[in-house]
Design a protein around this motif. Structure first.
Motif, PDB file in Angstrom:
ATOM      1  N   GLN A 216      49.632  47.686  51.007  1.00 18.46           N
ATOM      2  CA  GLN A 216      49.894  47.810  49.889  1.00 18.46           C
ATOM      3  C   GLN A 216      49.193  48.978  48.956  1.00 18.46           C
ATOM      4  O   GLN A 216      49.339  48.949  47.853  1.00 18.46           O
ATOM      5  N   GLY A 217      48.609  49.912  49.659  1.00 20.76           N
ATOM      6  CA  GLY A 217      47.861  51.145  48.895  1.00 20.76           C
ATOM      7  C   GLY A 217      46.598  50.527  48.195  1.00 20.76           C
ATOM      8  O   GLY A 217      46.061  51.252  47.465  1.00 20.76           O
ATOM      9  N   ILE A 218      46.048  49.000  48.813  1.00 25.57           N
ATOM     10  CA  ILE A 218      44.847  48.968  47.800  1.00 25.57           C
ATOM     11  C   ILE A 218      43.486  49.134  48.769  1.00 25.57           C
ATOM     12  O   ILE A 218      43.582  48.963  49.941  1.00 25.57           O
ATOM     13  N   PRO A 219      42.694  50.031  48.511  1.00 23.27           N
ATOM     14  CA  PRO A 219      41.542  50.407  48.950  1.00 23.27           C
ATOM     15  C   PRO A 219      40.634  49.444  49.513  1.00 23.27           C
ATOM     16  O   PRO A 219      40.777  48.272  48.916  1.00 23.27           O
TER      17      PRO A 219
ATOM     18  N   GLY B  46      48.325  34.757  47.983  1.00 22.09           N
ATOM     19  CA  GLY B  46      47.973  35.408  46.552  1.00 22.09           C
ATOM     20  C   GLY B  46      46.799  36.139  46.317  1.00 22.09           C
ATOM     21  O   GLY B  46      46.287  36.432  45.337  1.00 22.09           O
ATOM     22  N   LEU B  47      45.978  36.016  47.346  1.00 22.68           N
ATOM     23  CA  LEU B  47      44.556  36.423  47.236  1.00 22.68           C
ATOM     24  C   LEU B  47      44.565  38.130  46.723  1.00 22.68           C
ATOM     25  O   LEU B  47      43.593  38.541  46.105  1.00 22.68           O
ATOM     26  N   LEU B  48      45.597  38.837  47.045  1.00 26.14           N
ATOM     27  CA  LEU B  48      45.833  40.427  46.604  1.00 26.14           C
ATOM     28  C   LEU B  48      46.427  40.421  45.570  1.00 26.14           C
ATOM     29  O   LEU B  48      46.619  41.820  45.167  1.00 26.14           O
ATOM     30  N   GLU B  49      47.070  39.397  44.701  1.00 30.00           N
ATOM     31  CA  GLU B  49      47.966  39.812  43.934  1.00 30.00           C
ATOM     32  C   GLU B  49      47.562  40.515  42.592  1.00 30.00           C
ATOM     33  O   GLU B  49      48.261  41.509  42.217  1.00 30.00           O
ATOM     34  N   GLU B  50      46.232  40.341  42.285  1.00 25.54           N
ATOM     35  CA  GLU B  50      45.657  41.191  40.965  1.00 25.54           C
ATOM     36  C   GLU B  50      44.518  42.237  41.525  1.00 25.54           C
ATOM     37  O   GLU B  50      43.707  42.763  40.936  1.00 25.54           O
ATOM     38  N   ALA B  51      44.608  42.290  43.064  1.00 21.67           N
ATOM     39  CA  ALA B  51      43.178  43.206  43.330  1.00 21.67           C
ATOM     40  C   ALA B  51      43.618  44.569  43.304  1.00 21.67           C
ATOM     41  O   ALA B  51      44.621  45.090  43.669  1.00 21.67           O
ATOM     42  N   ASP B  52      42.399  45.085  42.749  1.00 22.43           N
ATOM     43  CA  ASP B  52      42.330  46.766  42.753  1.00 22.43           C
ATOM     44  C   ASP B  52      41.788  47.250  43.942  1.00 22.43           C
ATOM     45  O   ASP B  52      41.943  48.438  44.342  1.00 22.43           O
ATOM     46  N   VAL B  53      40.901  46.400  44.608  1.00 27.47           N
ATOM     47  CA  VAL B  53      39.960  46.918  45.599  1.00 27.47           C
ATOM     48  C   VAL B  53      39.666  45.510  46.564  1.00 27.47           C
ATOM     49  O   VAL B  53      39.564  44.678  45.789  1.00 27.47           O
ATOM     50  N   LEU B  54      39.874  45.787  47.921  1.00 27.32           N
ATOM     51  CA  LEU B  54      39.378  44.507  48.825  1.00 27.32           C
ATOM     52  C   LEU B  54      38.249  44.863  49.419  1.00 27.32           C
ATOM     53  O   LEU B  54      37.792  45.965  50.137  1.00 27.32           O
ATOM     54  N   VAL B  55      37.054  43.870  49.345  1.00 28.53           N
ATOM     55  CA  VAL B  55      35.802  44.205  49.931  1.00 28.53           C
ATOM     56  C   VAL B  55      35.895  42.904  51.142  1.00 28.53           C
ATOM     57  O   VAL B  55      35.776  41.966  50.677  1.00 28.53           O
ATOM     58  N   GLU B  56      35.489  43.696  52.322  1.00 24.98           N
ATOM     59  CA  GLU B  56      35.667  42.664  53.371  1.00 24.98           C
ATOM     60  C   GLU B  56      34.343  42.419  54.088  1.00 24.98           C
ATOM     61  O   GLU B  56      33.950  43.560  54.765  1.00 24.98           O
ATOM     62  N   VAL B  57      33.447  41.321  54.135  1.00 28.19           N
ATOM     63  CA  VAL B  57      32.298  41.235  54.491  1.00 28.19           C
ATOM     64  C   VAL B  57      32.415  39.925  55.502  1.00 28.19           C
ATOM     65  O   VAL B  57      31.259  39.269  55.682  1.00 28.19           O
TER      66      VAL B  57
ATOM     67  N   VAL C 210      43.044  43.054  55.986  1.00 26.99           N
ATOM     68  CA  VAL C 210      42.596  44.218  55.526  1.00 26.99           C
ATOM     69  C   VAL C 210      44.054  45.234  55.678  1.00 26.99           C
ATOM     70  O   VAL C 210      44.127  46.172  54.794  1.00 26.99           O
ATOM     71  N   LEU C 211      44.577  44.894  56.837  1.00 26.60           N
ATOM     72  CA  LEU C 211      45.864  45.604  56.759  1.00 26.60           C
ATOM     73  C   LEU C 211      46.833  45.313  55.866  1.00 26.60           C
ATOM     74  O   LEU C 211      47.648  46.014  55.317  1.00 26.60           O
TER      75      LEU C 211
END
Length: 339
Positions: A92-95, A64-75, A86-87
């Motif tokens: 899902q088309g999330i930048p 569920g981490l990406l359920e409401e995400a408009d962007v993912l920041v990976e650090v 990330v993949l």
């Protein structure tokens, strides 16, 4: 106001600094008509207090981490869980905004289609706040690359500076670890692999969009064999020793190497400070360009991550590799003496 929800992977030094910067710049972001909301933050231990991040946002669950995400920041770093998440986001088309040079270097075959589509932002992956990725993936395409030389790892720069001061390698490494410049396991830094990851990223931006990581890895040597005597001998000859990554033409092809070299004291890279990075690029039209600045650190890296977020929010596509292999020039590239 448009609301943008950010899913954040990692809340260590860089992740926490990023969260603080976002909070500090809410008014500036609001000036763009955007309200940025920090969503779920993936960490190893959600019971640990993270400055600037509300405890209820912390989680160690990926579901569920990406359920409401408009962007993912990976650090968070690494090439296993980070790669999967990330993949997942990109599919899902999330930048995605990432500082993960190892992931970019080693998983490029899977990531490149999304980079070509403008969904992948990674200014912070090389030289932190010093904007070399944007330069090499943008305005410098107007000039054909002739050669590139760079100090890409601040840890090795610090250790070599201490060797120049007479410290042994073991003493210099212990100091670097105590100051937070080097990890408990310093292998990636001192064996040159961190610099090799970054050089691979740069090579794909300006020379060959599919430059193979394995090729760079095979031509990488670190600094563990160096002694104060090596640095003193260089000093006596008006030189200094630095770990340098180079990209240059050789026998009709592009060659990327990482190794310790002797630099004349007047060389631009010899002037890089103790924990700073530097890059010298020579192009046919642009001439010689020198970039110098902070190459690591929580605030510096987080500022580049936030800069990528601004680019995304303003509709600027992510960093794309060069569209096709650059012509290999018949050019007498600078040959640096290896140690």
């Amino acid at each position: 106001m448009e609301r943008v929800n950010i899913a954040l992977l990692g809340a260590g030094t860089v992740g926490s600094a990023f969260a603080r910067l976002v909070a500090q710049q809410r008014q500036r972001l609001a000036g763009l008509g955007i309200e940025v909301e920090l969503g779920k933050v993936l960490v190893r231990d959600p019971s640990k207090v993270r400055e600037g991040i509300p405890a209820e946002k912390l989680t160690d669950q990926t579901e569920g981490l990406l359920e409401e995400a408009d962007v993912l920041v990976e650090v968070m770093g690494g090439t296993s869980l980070a790669k999967k998440l990330v993949l997942d986001a990109l599919e899902q088309g999330i930048p995605v905004i990432t500082a993960n040079k190892a992931l970019l270097a080693e998983a490029w075959g899977e990531l490149r289609p999304y980079a070509d589509d403008g969904l992948l932002y990674y200014e912070a992956s090389v030289m932190a706040a010093t904007p070399v990725v944007s330069a090499l993936s943008g305005v410098l395409w107007g000039s054909h690359l002739l050669e590139l030389h760079a100090i890409l790892n601040g840890t090795t720069n610090y250790i070599l500076n201490r060797l120049e001061g007479g410290a042994t390698y073991a003493e210099a490494l212990a100091e670097a670890q105590a100051k937070g410049y080097a990890e408990a396991d310093p292998t990636l830094d001192v064996e040159g692999l961190d610099a090799a990851h970054k050089l691979t990223v740069l090579a794909r931006l300006c020379a060959d969009p599919d430059y193979p990581w394995e090729e760079v890895r095979a031509h990488t040597r670190g600094i563990t064999h160096l002694t104060p005597a090596d640095l003193e001998d260089a000093r006596q000859q008006g030189q200094t020793i630095r770990l340098v990554g180079s990209l240059y033409p050789e026998n009709g092809r592009w060659k990327a190497v990482v190794r310790p070299v002797r630099l004349p004291l007047e060389h631009p890279l010899a002037r890089a400070g103790s924990a700073r990075n530097g890059l010298v690029l020579r192009g046919d039209a642009c001439g010689e360009l020198v970039f110098m600045g902070a190459g690591a650190g929580g605030a510096a890296t987080a500022s580049a991550v936030l800069g990528d977020l601004y680019q995304l929010l303003m509709g600027v596509p992510g960093h794309a590799p060069i569209s096709a292999k650059a012509p290999v020039p018949d050019y007498p590239a600078e040959r640096l003496e290896e140690v």
